[in-house]
Design a protein around this motif. Structure first.
Motif, PDB file in Angstrom:
ATOM      1  N   VAL A 229       0.884  -1.025   0.062  1.00 46.23           N
ATOM      2  CA  VAL A 229      -0.092  -0.076  -0.239  1.00 46.23           C
ATOM      3  C   VAL A 229       0.951   1.209  -0.212  1.00 46.23           C
ATOM      4  CG1 VAL A 229      -1.851   1.299   1.242  1.00 46.23           C
ATOM      5  CG2 VAL A 229      -1.572  -1.352   1.317  1.00 46.23           C
ATOM      6  N   CYS A 253      -3.595   1.147  -3.413  1.00 46.99           N
ATOM      7  CA  CYS A 253      -3.017  -0.226  -3.253  1.00 46.99           C
ATOM      8  C   CYS A 253      -3.621  -0.922  -4.470  1.00 46.99           C
ATOM      9  CB  CYS A 253      -3.870  -1.047  -2.204  1.00 46.99           C
ATOM     10  SG  CYS A 253      -2.939  -2.668  -1.998  1.00 46.99           S
ATOM     11  N   LYS A 312      -7.253  -3.104   3.555  1.00 48.02           N
ATOM     12  CA  LYS A 312      -7.073  -2.342   2.134  1.00 48.02           C
ATOM     13  C   LYS A 312      -6.153  -3.260   1.473  1.00 48.02           C
ATOM     14  CE  LYS A 312      -7.426   2.656   3.432  1.00 48.02           C
ATOM     15  NZ  LYS A 312      -8.628   2.836   2.683  1.00 48.02           N
TER      16      LYS A 312
END
Length: 335
Positions: A229, A253, A312
């Motif tokens: 990320v 990401c 995420k």
């Protein structure tokens, strides 16, 4: 009830990261499948299964059945939990202490064990461990609250050893509490004063220039690195506001890295996970510079808030939040 796995979610606690922990715990409670789990919510600071300001016990928004408890021993009427999901952050929850307690009770728990948790929490010792394994970290030094003579001359020592700017942070704290970006000698005293509010040891590191990223790892012995990320702070560095505000840092990401840099970042994250002896999950923060990746730290209990980075990365790998929790509970049972 008998065919459901009993899961106690530990959250809250008494560290500076209490609010973050409550957000993580609530997110976990909301996502645990009520068809699979009987869930017990426990605030370790009070023993109450209830958040501050709540008039009634927590109930997961997803319909999870959350049993109201006043303290952990009350679980005995249903039997001890099958798994404890640790949603604590900071000292007292992420540093090996609660892990040792659960080891004594022989109750499986999510995340890393006592040693890995303690080493990752202590940033100075973590750096020493990385150095022994030739893992690059920023140049740095430590300063103790009791070292009055060094503190008086700290700005000069920092200038000679590291130069400016530097980042001053508590040795054993998270979420950027007590962390300052210091650009000039006259800012050192105030930064140290803030840092010493959270810990008796300050870690002072050179300010690394490059692309800031974080790489999560899932698994025990057979682990895998998730997509990196990329972090683009709104402020001067990735501070508390950037981490937890809805309009905080921009997070991309997969990170916009070359194939070579992506491979190096993943390999370093896996190396750090294994070096510490992490279990279940970890998240290693680093910078990608012109000379390669530089590791900042490894987090053994990454946040699970709506703005957190591990979920995420998992989503980018095709893993839903609900599936991620199932996996973490599964890794805990493997132990």
């Amino acid at each position: 009830m008998n065919d459901k796995l009993k899961v106690a979610v530990l959250m809250g606690g008494q560290s500076a990261e209490r609010s973050v922990s409550l957000a993580t715990g609530t997110q976990v409670l909301n996502a645990l499948d009520p068809e699979k789990y009987a869930v017990y919510a426990i605030d370790t600071a009070t023993g109450l299964a209830q958040l501050p300001g709540e008039a009634s016990p927590l109930v997961g928004a997803g319909g999870a059945s959350v049993t109201a408890l006043t303290q952990l021993p009350q679980l005995e009427k249903d039997g001890l939990p099958d798994v404890v999901f640790i949603a604590l952050h900071g000292p007292g929850g992420e540093d090996g202490s609660v892990q040792g307690f659960l080891e004594t009770l022989r109750i499986p728990y999510t995340g890393s064990g006592v040693l890995a948790s303690a080493l990752a929490m202590d940033k100075a010792r973590y750096k020493l461990l990385c150095t022994s394994a030739s893992i690059p970290t920023p140049a740095g030094m430590t300063l103790k609250k009791t070292e009055s003579a060094r503190i008086r001359k700290a700005s000069e020592e920092i200038g000679l050893q590291l130069g400016y700017p530097v980042v001053i942070k508590p040795c054993r704290q998270g979420s950027s509490y007590g962390t300052r970006l210091v650009k000039a000698p006259e800012e050192v005293a105030e930064a140290l004063k803030d840092t010493f509010r959270y810990d008796t040891t300050a870690l002072i590191e050179e300010c690394v220039q490059g692309t800031e990223i974080t790489v999560a790892v899932l698994g025990n012995d057979d682990c895998v690195a998730l997509p990196p990320v990329e972090i683009i702070p709104k402020n001067e560095f990735f501070d508390f506001e950037d981490k937890y505000s809805v309009d905080g840092a921009q997070e991309i990401c997969p990170a916009r890295l070359s194939e070579e840099d992506t491979k190096e970042a993943k390999e370093l994250a896996l190396e750090c996970h294994r070096l510490l002896g992490c279990r279940g999950m970890s998240r290693t923060d680093m910078f990608v510079t012109d000379d390669g990746c530089v590791v900042l730290e490894t987090n053994t209990i990454p946040g699970m808030t709506p703005t957190s980075l591990l979920p995420k990365a998992a989503a980018a790998a095709g893993i839903s939040f609900e599936k991620l929790l199932d996996m973490l509970i599964g890794y805990a049972k493997e132990k």
